[in-house]
Write an enzyme that holds these catalytic residues in place. Sequence first.
Site, PDB file in Angstrom:
ATOM      1  N   ASP A 170       0.840  -1.199   0.000  1.00 32.36           N
ATOM      2  CA  ASP A 170       0.000   0.000   0.000  1.00 32.36           C
ATOM      3  C   ASP A 170       0.880   1.256   0.000  1.00 32.36           C
ATOM      4  O   ASP A 170       2.095   1.164   0.164  1.00 32.36           O
ATOM      5  CB  ASP A 170      -0.922  -0.044   1.237  1.00 32.36           C
ATOM      6  CG  ASP A 170      -2.261   0.628   0.994  1.00 32.36           C
ATOM      7  OD1 ASP A 170      -2.330   1.490   0.100  1.00 32.36           O
ATOM      8  OD2 ASP A 170      -3.235   0.304   1.702  1.00 32.36           O
ATOM      9  N   ASP A 231     -10.685   2.816  -3.488  1.00 34.12           N
ATOM     10  CA  ASP A 231     -11.090   1.495  -2.974  1.00 34.12           C
ATOM     11  C   ASP A 231     -12.513   1.148  -3.409  1.00 34.12           C
ATOM     12  O   ASP A 231     -13.410   1.983  -3.359  1.00 34.12           O
ATOM     13  CB  ASP A 231     -11.095   1.487  -1.439  1.00 34.12           C
ATOM     14  CG  ASP A 231      -9.704   1.687  -0.861  1.00 34.12           C
ATOM     15  OD1 ASP A 231      -8.738   1.816  -1.639  1.00 34.12           O
ATOM     16  OD2 ASP A 231      -9.595   1.713   0.371  1.00 34.12           O
TER      17      ASP A 231
HETATM   18  C1  GLA Z   1      -6.046   1.357   1.442  1.00 33.34           C
HETATM   19  C2  GLA Z   1      -6.124   0.362   0.291  1.00 33.34           C
HETATM   20  C3  GLA Z   1      -7.177  -0.672   0.595  1.00 33.34           C
HETATM   21  C4  GLA Z   1      -6.866  -1.384   1.891  1.00 33.34           C
HETATM   22  C5  GLA Z   1      -6.735  -0.376   3.023  1.00 33.34           C
HETATM   23  C6  GLA Z   1      -6.206  -1.018   4.295  1.00 33.34           C
HETATM   24  O1  GLA Z   1      -7.209   2.118   1.534  1.00 33.34           O
HETATM   25  O2  GLA Z   1      -6.387   1.012  -0.926  1.00 33.34           O
HETATM   26  O3  GLA Z   1      -7.276  -1.608  -0.467  1.00 33.34           O
HETATM   27  O4  GLA Z   1      -5.701  -2.127   1.731  1.00 33.34           O
HETATM   28  O5  GLA Z   1      -5.833   0.670   2.662  1.00 33.34           O
HETATM   29  O6  GLA Z   1      -5.990  -0.101   5.319  1.00 33.34           O
END
Ligand code: GLA
Length: 427
Positions: A170, A231
């Site tokens: 990430d 997301d």
């Molecule tokens: C970010 C990523 C997600 C997930 C969260 C976890 O938002 O884009 O896919 O992994 O972090 O905290």
Amino acid sequence: MKLKSRVLQQGFLLALRFVSLVLWSFPGARALDNGLAMTPTMGWLHWERFMCNLDCQEEPDSCISEKLFMQMAELMESEGWKDVGYEYLCIDDCWMAPERDSNGRLQADPKRFPSGIRGLADYVHSKGLKLGIYADVGNKTCAGFPGSFGHYDIDAKTFADWGVDLLKFDGCYCDSVEHLEKGYKRMSLALNRTGRSIVYSCEWPLYMWPFRKPNYTEIRQYCNHWRNFEDVYDSWQSVKSILAWTSSNQKRIVDVAGPGGWNDPDMLVIGNFGLSWDQQVTQMALWAIMAAPLLMSNDLRHISPQAKALLQDKDVIAINQDPLGKQGYRLRKEDNIEVWERPLSDLAWAVAMVNLQEIGGPRFHTISIASLGQGLACIPDCMITQLLPEKKKLGFYQWTSDLKTKINPTGTVLLRLAATTTLKSLL
Ligand code: GLA
């Protein structure tokens, strides 16, 4: 005379089709050279469904713990998921203890993961599956656990020692764009140096966009897949916005995808709460067209037979996993109906028609076959099968034919156009 001109016309069309084939088979940009993800990764990832639930006292069945992953592994093996290709069982954020150990190594929360990641990896491998893990290029993970900045080598080595097979990396808590870029590259090289085969799943472009346009050719040289956009949530609004982002950026992102490196529109949320049946069909069909990693985020212990059948649909999975590895694109949008297409191996094409009109009932849409595949999808003829919303053979079509379909609101009709022997015998 009439016959002669028809033969000439057919010869010309076939020649065109041949040229298109040669063009299609040119590889895209150079991929990360780790031999992995030759087709989009398939598996399960905990985030969208289970998020950062740490409360194993109150919610023992849905907190982030080894028990959850062991149960999913068992089901992936026993319920046919592994057999259709879902192979990587992936942990997302919130698996770590709040501090590194005395040797500076990341460690799993000892209460929630009493066997440690090594023990979990052994279990997952015993089921014939692979294990994915999560870390962050910055100072902390998005949920605030230890980040990998300044620890890339030791973290890569730790993951390899534990037997991890995929890393989702990430991009939260980075101090600068340079830090972000260098970090993603350094981790790629660090993983490579471990000598273990570890799929490298990046979010580099997503975090890059606010600063400058990502260099996708470069990203592909370091990552096996990369998130571009926000997301996914368990809602039609979210799925729709991912499709809209993808089509409006397709000139930039489609050609860069191919064996070894894929655009990642995020998890499949099929089998959860927020999508209607038609919207689930749309997600499955379009994730196949987009050559997207198929990482489900749902509860395999509680999933309807209908959602399970959709996720396990071998014909749709075959489109997603097509060895030619060309990502599809939106061909046109007219009156709230979008037509997407994807070239497949063996001279075939996948075509998806999405009805984005959120009022009224099913709508009829007629497409001229000649407009598909840059005019070359069905030359001189082809066999068309409808794969979704349900499978049915539509039969033999000519280049000059029209095809009429009926599409539910927010639903999709997915077709496969297969070349007939006339063409195949000429190659
Ligand atoms: C970010 C990523 C997600 C997930 C969260 C976890 O938002 O884009 O896919 O992994 O972090 O905290």
